[in-house]
Motif scaffolding. Structure first.
Motif, mmCIF file in Angstrom:
data_model
loop_
_atom_site.group_PDB
_atom_site.id
_atom_site.type_symbol
_atom_site.label_atom_id
_atom_site.label_comp_id
_atom_site.label_asym_id
_atom_site.label_seq_id
_atom_site.Cartn_x
_atom_site.Cartn_y
_atom_site.Cartn_z
ATOM 1 N N GLU A 104 -3.392 3.774 9.439
ATOM 2 C CA GLU A 104 -2.644 4.490 8.412
ATOM 3 C C GLU A 104 -2.562 5.989 8.692
ATOM 4 O O GLU A 104 -1.952 6.727 7.929
ATOM 5 N N GLU A 105 -3.181 6.411 9.800
ATOM 6 C CA GLU A 105 -3.085 7.809 10.234
ATOM 7 C C GLU A 105 -2.403 7.921 11.589
ATOM 8 O O GLU A 105 -2.496 8.959 12.252
ATOM 9 N N LYS A 118 0.806 -1.213 0.000
ATOM 10 C CA LYS A 118 0.000 0.000 0.000
ATOM 11 C C LYS A 118 0.845 1.271 0.000
ATOM 12 O O LYS A 118 1.899 1.341 0.638
ATOM 13 N N LYS A 119 0.342 2.269 -0.730
ATOM 14 C CA LYS A 119 0.962 3.588 -0.721
ATOM 15 C C LYS A 119 0.436 4.388 0.472
ATOM 16 O O LYS A 119 -0.741 4.289 0.818
ATOM 17 N N PRO A 120 1.275 5.210 1.091
ATOM 18 C CA PRO A 120 0.792 6.085 2.165
ATOM 19 C C PRO A 120 0.064 7.299 1.586
ATOM 20 O O PRO A 120 0.696 8.198 1.042
ATOM 21 N N VAL A 121 -1.256 7.320 1.673
ATOM 22 C CA VAL A 121 -2.039 8.432 1.124
ATOM 23 C C VAL A 121 -2.749 9.233 2.218
ATOM 24 O O VAL A 121 -3.179 10.354 1.975
ATOM 25 N N LEU A 122 -2.888 8.654 3.400
ATOM 26 C CA LEU A 122 -3.494 9.373 4.528
ATOM 27 C C LEU A 122 -2.390 9.957 5.397
ATOM 28 O O LEU A 122 -1.305 9.385 5.512
ATOM 29 N N LYS A 123 -2.653 11.096 6.008
ATOM 30 C CA LYS A 123 -1.650 11.746 6.843
ATOM 31 C C LYS A 123 -1.638 11.136 8.244
ATOM 32 O O LYS A 123 -2.684 10.914 8.842
ATOM 33 N N ARG A 124 -0.438 10.904 8.742
ATOM 34 C CA ARG A 124 -0.296 10.330 10.087
ATOM 35 C C ARG A 124 -0.327 11.459 11.118
ATOM 36 O O ARG A 124 0.687 12.087 11.400
ATOM 37 N N ARG A 125 -1.499 11.641 11.707
ATOM 38 C CA ARG A 125 -1.714 12.746 12.643
ATOM 39 C C ARG A 125 -1.768 12.292 14.102
ATOM 40 O O ARG A 125 -1.659 13.098 15.005
ATOM 41 N N PHE A 126 -1.987 11.001 14.329
ATOM 42 C CA PHE A 126 -2.241 10.520 15.683
ATOM 43 C C PHE A 126 -0.979 9.985 16.350
ATOM 44 O O PHE A 126 -0.263 9.155 15.784
ATOM 45 N N SER A 127 -0.748 10.454 17.570
ATOM 46 C CA SER A 127 0.296 9.895 18.420
ATOM 47 C C SER A 127 -0.336 8.829 19.319
ATOM 48 O O SER A 127 -1.538 8.554 19.225
ATOM 49 N N PHE A 128 0.443 8.251 20.215
ATOM 50 C CA PHE A 128 -0.091 7.225 21.113
ATOM 51 C C PHE A 128 -1.206 7.789 21.986
ATOM 52 O O PHE A 128 -2.282 7.189 22.095
ATOM 53 N N ILE A 129 -0.965 8.943 22.611
ATOM 54 C CA ILE A 129 -1.970 9.517 23.520
ATOM 55 C C ILE A 129 -3.221 9.920 22.752
ATOM 56 O O ILE A 129 -4.353 9.695 23.218
ATOM 57 N N ALA A 132 -12.643 5.253 -2.711
ATOM 58 C CA ALA A 132 -11.209 5.265 -2.444
ATOM 59 C C ALA A 132 -10.586 6.647 -2.604
ATOM 60 O O ALA A 132 -9.387 6.811 -2.342
ATOM 61 N N GLU A 133 -11.377 7.624 -3.014
ATOM 62 C CA GLU A 133 -10.824 8.972 -3.229
ATOM 63 C C GLU A 133 -10.488 9.641 -1.899
ATOM 64 O O GLU A 133 -11.214 9.517 -0.924
ATOM 65 N N VAL A 134 -9.384 10.361 -1.911
ATOM 66 C CA VAL A 134 -8.927 11.108 -0.744
ATOM 67 C C VAL A 134 -8.795 12.570 -1.124
ATOM 68 O O VAL A 134 -8.270 12.893 -2.196
ATOM 69 N N HIS A 135 -9.286 13.457 -0.274
ATOM 70 C CA HIS A 135 -9.209 14.891 -0.579
ATOM 71 C C HIS A 135 -7.745 15.313 -0.676
ATOM 72 O O HIS A 135 -6.938 15.003 0.222
ATOM 73 N N PRO A 136 -7.366 16.010 -1.732
ATOM 74 C CA PRO A 136 -5.947 16.326 -1.936
ATOM 75 C C PRO A 136 -5.333 17.214 -0.858
ATOM 76 O O PRO A 136 -4.127 17.146 -0.623
ATOM 77 N N LYS A 137 -6.136 18.047 -0.208
ATOM 78 C CA LYS A 137 -5.593 18.965 0.800
ATOM 79 C C LYS A 137 -5.634 18.370 2.201
ATOM 80 O O LYS A 137 -4.666 18.477 2.958
ATOM 81 N N THR A 138 -6.746 17.774 2.557
ATOM 82 C CA THR A 138 -6.903 17.275 3.925
ATOM 83 C C THR A 138 -6.485 15.824 4.097
ATOM 84 O O THR A 138 -6.303 15.359 5.221
ATOM 85 N N ALA A 139 -6.336 15.096 2.984
ATOM 86 C CA ALA A 139 -6.027 13.659 3.015
ATOM 87 C C ALA A 139 -7.079 12.896 3.809
ATOM 88 O O ALA A 139 -6.770 11.974 4.561
ATOM 89 N N ILE A 140 -8.341 13.283 3.617
ATOM 90 C CA ILE A 140 -9.469 12.635 4.276
ATOM 91 C C ILE A 140 -10.338 11.968 3.202
ATOM 92 O O ILE A 140 -10.600 12.566 2.154
ATOM 93 N N ILE A 161 -12.811 2.219 6.947
ATOM 94 C CA ILE A 161 -13.022 0.859 6.445
ATOM 95 C C ILE A 161 -13.589 0.915 5.029
ATOM 96 O O ILE A 161 -13.183 0.158 4.147
ATOM 97 N N VAL A 162 -14.550 1.803 4.815
ATOM 98 C CA VAL A 162 -15.128 1.965 3.481
ATOM 99 C C VAL A 162 -14.045 2.404 2.492
ATOM 100 O O VAL A 162 -13.973 1.904 1.367
ATOM 101 N N PHE A 163 -13.203 3.346 2.916
ATOM 102 C CA PHE A 163 -12.097 3.800 2.070
ATOM 103 C C PHE A 163 -11.179 2.636 1.701
ATOM 104 O O PHE A 163 -10.828 2.431 0.534
ATOM 105 N N ALA A 164 -10.783 1.844 2.711
ATOM 106 C CA ALA A 164 -9.853 0.744 2.458
ATOM 107 C C ALA A 164 -10.471 -0.312 1.549
ATOM 108 O O ALA A 164 -9.823 -0.801 0.612
#
Length: 555
Positions: free
Chosen positions: A283-284, A52-63, A392-400, A375-378
């Motif tokens: 993936e985020e 898989k390509k990384p297309v979603l932004k990784r915004r979440f930390s552990f907390i 499967a489309e992701v918004h180009p600016k928000t990666a949502i 899940i629907v996206f995946a």
């Protein structure tokens, strides 16, 4: 700076597409080299090993992810709502002991789930794991059915969260205005308003959602004490420990007390359900193959213990269950509100305490929607859904995945219309929430148990100097080795099987249509639809998780 990476282009069927990456002169493989921080590189590598390509932004930390998963479970907040179910089948003692069993079972089940998330940290979760673990001859078919089960289960949770929240709000109004009687159309309007709030937050506040989760986690923990302490301390009467721990009840008229307790177990299961939300946000999440498993385990343990504290408190302060059931809020399905009012003796105080529960449920709807949309996206990305290109489309600016959010919201709002005509029909649809998700947990963990007993899953050390292939079975950094891992896995499968069996039981031996458990029918309908659609169309398109890029090695 991290080492360079090689990302190879593939065609839509998951095969290396030489036309796209042969250079114009030498016809040699074109290599895209990039430098990135080692943490980002490690996340990209883990995802690339799944093709898989990384297309979603990784915004979440552990907390932040811990706050997200705690928001989804809302265990201590659910306990007051469903505790009369356990009292009907099991009584105070049966409910207490069955909750302990559910806590241990859920912790083992989600720990094993964490192992699979560490092997394959992807938003696809259960359907992707099924493809990796099932025999080659049937993995495509079973993976497809699993995808539909998980989507329908989370769709039901989205609708359930909005439905419960709407009715909680209207019942709180009734508590403060005894002459008010809410109608179904009012409940549906509030339901739609809550879905509107959820979609707005998911679409336009996605970048700050991880930061909001810090606040929600604090509210979840502090709210527990704000709810518990006044209720227990100020309650004028309490049951004795003998009454709480020794009195059983068989209100469903089942042949034996043990069977009644197991029927009542489902309330505890519902309160501890949904921890796989973290998996679908993998993936985020930064360091997903390590963070997600530990979030799953920490959430199960933290929420389970908070829920047990709330349960014991409710069991001790509810001295006259018949009276609270006959109260105005009890007749609307939420007798706990009367229990809170009787305990603190103040409408203002009770309103504040109940509002904490409602606020957490509203936050949960937002998290439900986020989870379901991933899940629907995946599944759309892997061509498992109708109109998969849009899903499967992701918004180009928000990666949502905007379209995935739209479809989950639209289906939930449509289901809300059914409530206008028949609350029974609405509840029939929602009944799939536990059955479908626990089926997905148990089946994937049974496949994992089969693979680990056979020794089919390699250790990371065995992959040194090995060219990775997409979706290879290799243990991740979170792994329980040896006999202990096999025993835990086996217990988790047994527990999941028990839950699946009893989630199809009605609360009484002779229920009417309004109190019948329709989960078996709805689950079978979903499977029938998925099989029919697969045979007619999807088998020509769905080939399992699409390999978008070739796995690579860090040099």
């Amino acid at each position: 700076m991290g080492a360079s990476m090689e990302l190879h282009a593939v065609n839509g069927h998951g095969n290396l597409d030489s036309k796209n990456y042969l250079d114009e002169v030498g016809k040699a493989p074109h290599v895209i080299e990039s430098e990135m921080p080692s943490a980002d590189e490690r996340d990209a590598q883990a995802l690339a090993r799944l093709g898989k390509k990384p297309v979603l932004k990784r915004r979440f930390s552990f907390i932040a992810m811990l706050g997200f998963t705690c928001t989804v479970l809302v265990t201590w907040e659910v306990i007051p709502i469903i505790y009369t179910t356990g009292l009907t089948n099991g009584g105070t003692a049966g409910f207490a002991y069955s909750y302990i069993f559910a806590l241990v079972g859920s912790l083992s089940l989600f720990t094993v789930l964490g192992e699979m998330a560490s092997i394959a940290p992807t938003s696809g979760g259960q359907y992707h794991w099924t493809y990796m673990l099932a025999p080659v001859s049937c993995r495509k078919f079973f993976s497809y059915i699993m995808g539909w089960l998980v989507i329908c289960g989370w769709q039901a949770l989205v609708a359930s969260g909005a439905y419960l929240s709407a009715n909680l709000i209207l019942t709180l109004v009734t508590l403060n205005n005894p002459g008010y009687s809410p109608t179904q159309w009012q409940g549906t309007l509030v339901y739609w308003a809550l879905m509107g709030l959820a979609i707005i937050v998911n679409l336009y506040s996605s970048t700050i959602l991880p930061k909001i989760e810090f606040f929600i986690l604090a509210l979840h923990i502090l709210g527990f004490f704000a709810f518990l302490i006044p209720m227990v301390y100020m309650s004028p009467q309490k049951n004795t420990s003998t009454e709480v721990w020794t009195e059983f009840n068989n209100g469903g008229d089942w042949p034996s007390m043990a069977l009644s307790v197991f029927v009542g177990l489902i309330g505890s299961v519902f309160a501890n359900n949904g921890t796989d939300c973290a998996v679908h946000m993998a993936e985020e999440t930064r360091g997903a193959d390590f963070v997600i498993p530990w979030c799953v385990v920490a959430t199960s343990l933290l929420n389970g213990l908070l829920g047990f504290g709330t349960l014991l408190s409710m069991l001790y302060v509810t001295t006259d269950i018949e009276a609270v059931l006959e109260s105005p809020t009890g007749q609307l399905g939420f007798p706990f509100m009367q229990v809170v009012l009787d305990s603190v003796g103040s409408y203002a105080g009770a309103t504040v305490m109940i509002s904490i529960v409602i606020a957490m449920f509203i936050f949960a709807i937002i998290a439900f929607l986020a989870t379901a949309s991933r899940i629907v996206f995946a599944f759309g990305r892997d061509k498992g859904l109708p109109f998969w290109q849009k899903m499967a489309e992701v918004h180009p600016k928000t990666a949502i995945p905007n379209y995935a959010i739209y479809i989950i919201t639209a289906v939930a709002c449509f289901v809300g219309i059914i409530n206008l005509g028949s609350a029974t029909a609405f509840n029939i649809i929602l009944s799939i929430g536990i059955s479908s998700l626990y089926s997905s947990y148990t089946i994937t963990e049974a496949l994992l148990l089969w693979r680990r007993v056979r020794g089919d899953i390699r250790k990371p050390s065995e992959m040194a100097d090995h060219t990775w292939q997409a979706n290879e079975l290799v243990w991740g950094p979170f792994h329980i080795p040896g006999v202990l891992g096999i025993a835990l896995n086996a217990f988790a499968v047994c527990y999941g099987t028990i839950v699946i069996i009893f989630c199809f039981f009605p609360t009484t031996v002779s229920p009417d249509a309004a109190h019948m458990n329709w989960a078996c029918l709805i689950t079978a309908a979903v499977i029938f639809f998925a099989v029919a659609y697969y045979l007619v169309y999807a088998k020509k398109v769905y080939q399992g998780p699409v390999v978008e890029i070739a796995p690579y090695q860090i040099s």
